[in-house]
Every structure is written in structure tokens, then in C-alpha cells.
Design a protein around this motif. Structure first.
Motif, PDB file in Angstrom:
ATOM      1  N   SER A 122      -5.206  18.120   9.905  1.00 11.98           N
ATOM      2  CA  SER A 122      -4.893  19.637  10.059  1.00 11.98           C
ATOM      3  C   SER A 122      -3.809  19.597  10.882  1.00 11.98           C
ATOM      4  O   SER A 122      -3.729  18.829  11.862  1.00 11.98           O
ATOM      5  CB  SER A 122      -6.138  20.150  10.660  1.00 11.98           C
ATOM      6  OG  SER A 122      -6.532  19.611  11.901  1.00 11.98           O
ATOM      7  N   GLY A 123      -2.838  20.449  10.554  1.00 10.35           N
ATOM      8  CA  GLY A 123      -1.488  20.839  11.290  1.00 10.35           C
ATOM      9  C   GLY A 123      -0.449  20.059  10.964  1.00 10.35           C
ATOM     10  O   GLY A 123       0.433  20.265  10.664  1.00 10.35           O
ATOM     11  N   GLY A 124      -0.812  18.544  11.213  1.00 14.12           N
ATOM     12  CA  GLY A 124       0.276  17.420  11.075  1.00 14.12           C
ATOM     13  C   GLY A 124      -0.487  16.240  11.202  1.00 14.12           C
ATOM     14  O   GLY A 124      -1.547  16.163  11.606  1.00 14.12           O
ATOM     15  N   VAL A 125       0.337  15.217  10.556  1.00 11.49           N
ATOM     16  CA  VAL A 125      -0.162  13.719  10.440  1.00 11.49           C
ATOM     17  C   VAL A 125       0.830  12.964  10.586  1.00 11.49           C
ATOM     18  O   VAL A 125       1.947  12.924  10.057  1.00 11.49           O
ATOM     19  CB  VAL A 125      -1.131  13.670   9.405  1.00 11.49           C
ATOM     20  CG1 VAL A 125      -0.414  13.595   8.283  1.00 11.49           C
ATOM     21  CG2 VAL A 125      -2.064  12.291   9.334  1.00 11.49           C
ATOM     22  N   ASN A 126       0.632  11.681  11.021  1.00  9.63           N
ATOM     23  CA  ASN A 126       1.591  10.654  11.176  1.00  9.63           C
ATOM     24  C   ASN A 126       1.074   9.658  10.402  1.00  9.63           C
ATOM     25  O   ASN A 126      -0.042   9.388  10.266  1.00  9.63           O
ATOM     26  CB  ASN A 126       1.675   9.775  12.722  1.00  9.63           C
ATOM     27  CG  ASN A 126       2.698  10.634  13.862  1.00  9.63           C
ATOM     28  OD1 ASN A 126       3.549  11.267  13.254  1.00  9.63           O
ATOM     29  ND2 ASN A 126       2.002  10.766  14.930  1.00  9.63           N
ATOM     30  N   SER A 127       1.973   9.329   9.224  1.00 15.33           N
ATOM     31  CA  SER A 127       1.689   8.221   8.175  1.00 15.33           C
ATOM     32  C   SER A 127       2.555   7.162   8.322  1.00 15.33           C
ATOM     33  O   SER A 127       3.729   7.070   9.113  1.00 15.33           O
ATOM     34  CB  SER A 127       1.776   9.090   6.836  1.00 15.33           C
ATOM     35  OG  SER A 127       3.186   9.055   6.519  1.00 15.33           O
ATOM     36  N   GLY A 128       2.169   6.236   7.502  1.00 10.67           N
ATOM     37  CA  GLY A 128       3.270   4.894   7.295  1.00 10.67           C
ATOM     38  C   GLY A 128       4.735   5.468   6.670  1.00 10.67           C
ATOM     39  O   GLY A 128       5.483   4.769   6.833  1.00 10.67           O
ATOM     40  N   CYS A 129       4.700   6.686   6.477  1.00  9.37           N
ATOM     41  CA  CYS A 129       5.984   7.205   5.738  1.00  9.37           C
ATOM     42  C   CYS A 129       6.625   8.248   6.810  1.00  9.37           C
ATOM     43  O   CYS A 129       7.590   8.791   6.581  1.00  9.37           O
ATOM     44  CB  CYS A 129       5.834   7.917   4.465  1.00  9.37           C
ATOM     45  SG  CYS A 129       5.209   6.821   3.104  1.00  9.37           S
ATOM     46  N   GLY A 130       6.165   8.457   7.798  1.00  9.96           N
ATOM     47  CA  GLY A 130       6.686   9.272   9.050  1.00  9.96           C
ATOM     48  C   GLY A 130       5.756  10.489   9.362  1.00  9.96           C
ATOM     49  O   GLY A 130       4.652  10.446   8.746  1.00  9.96           O
ATOM     50  N   PHE A 131       6.366  11.329   9.857  1.00  8.62           N
ATOM     51  CA  PHE A 131       5.289  12.646  10.264  1.00  8.62           C
ATOM     52  C   PHE A 131       5.537  13.834   9.192  1.00  8.62           C
ATOM     53  O   PHE A 131       6.438  13.929   8.441  1.00  8.62           O
ATOM     54  CB  PHE A 131       5.799  13.215  11.403  1.00  8.62           C
ATOM     55  CG  PHE A 131       5.288  14.543  12.023  1.00  8.62           C
ATOM     56  CD1 PHE A 131       3.911  14.458  12.654  1.00  8.62           C
ATOM     57  CD2 PHE A 131       5.550  15.886  11.551  1.00  8.62           C
ATOM     58  CE1 PHE A 131       3.055  15.838  13.010  1.00  8.62           C
ATOM     59  CE2 PHE A 131       4.856  17.009  11.880  1.00  8.62           C
ATOM     60  CZ  PHE A 131       3.646  16.727  12.426  1.00  8.62           C
ATOM     61  N   ALA A 132       4.311  14.384   8.786  1.00  6.12           N
ATOM     62  CA  ALA A 132       4.173  15.321   7.726  1.00  6.12           C
ATOM     63  C   ALA A 132       3.475  16.445   8.414  1.00  6.12           C
ATOM     64  O   ALA A 132       2.440  16.345   8.864  1.00  6.12           O
ATOM     65  CB  ALA A 132       3.336  14.860   6.487  1.00  6.12           C
ATOM     66  N   SER A 133       3.912  17.671   8.193  1.00 11.51           N
ATOM     67  CA  SER A 133       3.181  18.949   8.722  1.00 11.51           C
ATOM     68  C   SER A 133       2.468  19.479   7.516  1.00 11.51           C
ATOM     69  O   SER A 133       2.541  19.064   6.145  1.00 11.51           O
ATOM     70  CB  SER A 133       3.940  19.881   9.039  1.00 11.51           C
ATOM     71  OG  SER A 133       4.854  20.522   8.027  1.00 11.51           O
ATOM     72  N   THR A 134       1.304  20.227   7.690  1.00 11.22           N
ATOM     73  CA  THR A 134       0.535  20.991   6.711  1.00 11.22           C
ATOM     74  C   THR A 134       1.588  21.354   5.572  1.00 11.22           C
ATOM     75  O   THR A 134       1.007  21.395   4.479  1.00 11.22           O
ATOM     76  CB  THR A 134      -0.376  22.204   7.268  1.00 11.22           C
ATOM     77  OG1 THR A 134      -1.032  21.420   8.237  1.00 11.22           O
ATOM     78  CG2 THR A 134      -1.013  22.733   6.116  1.00 11.22           C
ATOM     79  N   ALA A 135       2.544  22.055   5.942  1.00 13.38           N
ATOM     80  CA  ALA A 135       3.639  22.620   4.893  1.00 13.38           C
ATOM     81  C   ALA A 135       3.856  21.460   3.694  1.00 13.38           C
ATOM     82  O   ALA A 135       4.366  22.135   2.706  1.00 13.38           O
ATOM     83  CB  ALA A 135       4.687  23.372   5.531  1.00 13.38           C
ATOM     84  N   THR A 136       4.031  20.310   4.230  1.00 14.93           N
ATOM     85  CA  THR A 136       4.308  19.346   3.160  1.00 14.93           C
ATOM     86  C   THR A 136       3.209  19.175   2.198  1.00 14.93           C
ATOM     87  O   THR A 136       3.750  18.996   1.015  1.00 14.93           O
ATOM     88  CB  THR A 136       4.212  17.963   3.690  1.00 14.93           C
ATOM     89  OG1 THR A 136       5.070  17.845   4.927  1.00 14.93           O
ATOM     90  CG2 THR A 136       4.669  16.898   2.820  1.00 14.93           C
ATOM     91  N   GLY A 137       1.952  19.391   2.324  1.00 19.91           N
ATOM     92  CA  GLY A 137       0.998  19.736   1.392  1.00 19.91           C
ATOM     93  C   GLY A 137       0.460  18.146   1.166  1.00 19.91           C
ATOM     94  O   GLY A 137       0.876  17.066   1.869  1.00 19.91           O
ATOM     95  N   PRO A 138      -0.501  17.706   0.237  1.00 23.48           N
ATOM     96  CA  PRO A 138      -1.130  16.566  -0.341  1.00 23.48           C
ATOM     97  C   PRO A 138       0.073  15.637  -0.591  1.00 23.48           C
ATOM     98  O   PRO A 138       1.133  15.989  -0.987  1.00 23.48           O
ATOM     99  CB  PRO A 138      -1.860  16.832  -1.294  1.00 23.48           C
ATOM    100  CG  PRO A 138      -2.235  18.273  -1.233  1.00 23.48           C
ATOM    101  CD  PRO A 138      -1.115  19.011  -0.666  1.00 23.48           C
ATOM    102  N   PHE A 139       0.070  14.165   0.048  1.00 19.58           N
ATOM    103  CA  PHE A 139       0.934  13.494  -0.603  1.00 19.58           C
ATOM    104  C   PHE A 139       0.479  12.120  -0.513  1.00 19.58           C
ATOM    105  O   PHE A 139      -0.541  11.780   0.164  1.00 19.58           O
ATOM    106  CB  PHE A 139       2.295  13.529   0.309  1.00 19.58           C
ATOM    107  CG  PHE A 139       2.175  13.237   1.803  1.00 19.58           C
ATOM    108  CD1 PHE A 139       2.347  11.948   2.152  1.00 19.58           C
ATOM    109  CD2 PHE A 139       1.659  14.061   2.650  1.00 19.58           C
ATOM    110  CE1 PHE A 139       2.200  11.439   3.556  1.00 19.58           C
ATOM    111  CE2 PHE A 139       1.470  13.799   4.067  1.00 19.58           C
ATOM    112  CZ  PHE A 139       1.942  12.360   4.420  1.00 19.58           C
ATOM    113  N   TYR A 140       1.006  11.099  -1.235  1.00 21.21           N
ATOM    114  CA  TYR A 140       0.645   9.700  -1.188  1.00 21.21           C
ATOM    115  C   TYR A 140       2.024   9.159  -0.553  1.00 21.21           C
ATOM    116  O   TYR A 140       2.912   9.085  -0.812  1.00 21.21           O
ATOM    117  CB  TYR A 140       0.530   8.986  -2.771  1.00 21.21           C
ATOM    118  CG  TYR A 140       0.260   7.547  -2.975  1.00 21.21           C
ATOM    119  CD1 TYR A 140      -0.736   6.956  -2.154  1.00 21.21           C
ATOM    120  CD2 TYR A 140       1.476   6.903  -3.175  1.00 21.21           C
ATOM    121  CE1 TYR A 140      -1.053   5.854  -2.171  1.00 21.21           C
ATOM    122  CE2 TYR A 140       1.237   5.422  -3.173  1.00 21.21           C
ATOM    123  CZ  TYR A 140      -0.003   4.897  -2.825  1.00 21.21           C
ATOM    124  OH  TYR A 140       0.035   3.670  -2.956  1.00 21.21           O
ATOM    125  N   CYS A 141       1.420   8.012   0.396  1.00 21.94           N
ATOM    126  CA  CYS A 141       2.519   7.403   1.245  1.00 21.94           C
ATOM    127  C   CYS A 141       2.454   5.853   0.629  1.00 21.94           C
ATOM    128  O   CYS A 141       1.356   5.261   0.890  1.00 21.94           O
ATOM    129  CB  CYS A 141       2.185   7.337   2.676  1.00 21.94           C
ATOM    130  SG  CYS A 141       3.221   6.258   3.438  1.00 21.94           S
TER     131      CYS A 141
END
Length: 298
Positions: A122-141
Motif C-alpha cells: 500500500s502506498g509504495g514498495v521497494n522491489s528488486g527493480c526499484g521503488f514503485a508507488s501505488t500509481a505504478t499499478g500491478p507489475f512483475y519484476c
């Protein structure tokens, strides 16, 4: 959709309510700006694009800046009401069924399928591909082989694109899992090699469009086999998924945002193409029917 017939996956990680930091750099080369090639902030989602794929696909374009949450402001705790619990249960069920489907189908090809994790945030997340905010939507890293999803996206999809229903939401998850299947089959690596050899990523027939349309087709393949097992689809379910696919075509999104479509900038295919490839997978249930890389006509 009678989704409660399915098996629940144990590979869902709930990070909702955890505090996230600011933007993370990727490979030490500066900050990773996410938000997609967006025509609108939500497009970075809808296209099912991972941050890594965005970098590969928009060579020559300026990136849009995405706002990250302040590290000093903790995220709100996840809702624990009945609706929220049902959504999580739904995600676990759809993920579990994709696991069962792709293990079986890839085993027939001599490939051992590795279950991906699905991270709720919720809000944002750190992934193996970098930081993503909620606005990025669902994604696969592809870097960490995980799918990332903010459950609020399902509400956004309903409000912004009039695409709602359990099967439409399942299509979203299945599309992202389709990118993981591409990784498992070595297709993602092949696309990277073709790009390095000079094949264009963008454009109406570019590698990005072919990659996304194949993920749509793989989502349809999953839906075909899931229906054979559970008979869980009800009247209107297929139409809701087709409506979701139709709502997120490059041409439609660009037309809505800027009054015209620019095929040279396409990265995911037209609305009709997305519907066609999802339908092809849904009707056939055959991976071989999803060879968008070799298709002369998309």
C-alpha cells in the motif's frame, strides 16, 4: 465467478502498512523514476509493466517523475475488514490456480515451474527493480521474480475504466503471472537479446507490444484450464475480462489522454489486439497459440 472453488496459495506476502523509503537507485546509476511511459499515471499499471521493462522499452524518451512516500510518514495499517480479507483470499486463490496450471503445462515441456511470490503493498514498495508507488499499478519484476499489487488498484480500475468484476481482476493477476511464465520459458531473455541486436522495442510491431500481447494470451491460456477444472465462470464473467483488456489498449488510452493515438509510441498493443490475444489463449488453452514474436500480424 465462483472463485472460492480454487486452492489458496501460500506465496502471498502482505507488506501493507509497512513503511517504505524513498526512491531506490538501480544499479548505482541514479534514481529509478516510475510511473510508466504514462499517458496518465494509472497507465503505468494497466499495461502490466515492470520497472525493469519500462527502462528497456522507453529508450530515447524522457522518464516521468513518480512521487515516493516520505520515509518519515508510516503507511496506514492494512484494513482488516471483511472486504479486505475477501480480497486477499481472492488473490491467494487466483495465484494458487495459476501455480497449478503453469506447473502442469510447463512440465509437459520439460520445464520445472518455480512459483513466484505475490507481494501486496500500500502506498509504495521497494522491489528488486526499484521503488514503485501505488500509481505504478500491478507489475512483475523479473529481477526478483515477484508480482507486486496494491489492492486499491481494483477500485481504480472500476472507477477510472469501468472495468470491474472478479474475472476482470483475475485477468490482471494472470497477465502479470504471464510475464513470469515468459521468464520461466526463456522468452524474456530472447526479447532482451533481440533488443540488443537492434530490434525496436517501441512501435506497433515492436518487441514490447509483442511481449505484452503474449502475456495477455498466457492469461487466456490460464483461464481456459482453470475453467476446465472448476467450471467457476458465470454469465458476464468473460465479458468483464474482455472489457478490461479493451480498456487498456494503447490507442484507447492515448486517445483519451491526448486526443489522438501515436502508433510509433505503442508499447502494449491496441484495444482490439489485447482482446484478440486474450481470447486466443482463452479459446485454445494452448501455449503455442501465443507466439507473438513470430506472428506476422498482431
Amino acid at each position: 465467478m465462483k472463485w472460492d472453488k480454487g486452492r489458496r496459495s501460500n506465496n502471498v506476502e502482505d507488506r501493507r502498512g509497512t513503511s517504505t523509503g524513498g526512491r531506490r537507485s538501480l544499479g548505482g546509476k541514479g534514481t529509478l523514476s516510475l510511473g510508466g511511459i504514462a499517458i496518465i499515471v494509472l497507465v503505468g499499471w494497466l499495461m502490466g509493466e515492470s520497472p525493469m521493462q519500462i527502462l528497456n522499452q522507453i529508450i530515447g524518451q524522457s522518464e516521468m517523475s513518480a512521487q515516493s512516500p516520505q520515509s518519515s510518514q508510516p503507511s496506514a495499517p492494512p484494513r482488516d475488514d471483511e472486504h479486505s480479507r475477501e480480497q486477499v483470499d481472492f488473490v491467494k486463490t487466483i495465484l494458487g490456480d495459476t501455480e497449478d496450471t503453469w506447473k502442469q503445462l510447463l512440465q509437459q515441456r520439460g520445464v520445472q515451474y518455480t512459483d513466484p511470490k505475490l507481494v501486496l503493498f500500500s502506498g509504495g514498495v521497494n522491489s528488486g527493480c526499484g521503488f514503485a508507488s501505488t500509481a505504478t499499478g500491478p507489475f512483475y519484476c523479473p529481477a526478483d521474480r515477484q508480482v507486486y499489487l496494491d489492492l486499491s488498484f481494483f477500485d481504480e480500475m472500476k472507477q477510472q475504466f469501468s472495468a470491474s468484476g472478479d474475472f476482470a481482476n483475475a485477468y490482471v493477476i494472470a497477465h502479470e503471472i504471464g510475464h513470469h511464465v515468459q521468464n520461466e520459458l526463456g522468452i524474456s531473455r530472447k526479447i532482451q537479446q533481440l533488443a540488443q541486436q537492434g530490434e525496436p522495442m517501441k512501435g506497433a510491431t515492436g518487441l514490447s507490444v509483442r511481449q505484452e500481447l503474449q502475456a495477455d494470451c498466457f492469461a487466456g491460456v490460464w483461464a481456459n484450464h482453470a475453467q476446465q477444472r472448476h467450471h467457476w465462470l458465470e454469465d458476464g464473467d468473460v465479458e468483464s475480462a474482455l472489457n478490461a483488456a479493451n480498456a487498456i489498449g494503447d490507442d484507447r488510452l492515448q486517445q483519451q489522454a491526448q486526443g489522438r493515438a501515436v502508433p510509433d509510441s505503442f508499447t502494449h498493443g491496441t484495444s482490439q489486439q489485447r482482446v484478440n490475444w486474450f481470447t486466443r489463449g482463452l479459446k485454445s488453452g494452448d501455449i503455442d497459440q501465443c507466439d507473438t514474436l513470430s506472428a506476422q500480424t498482431l
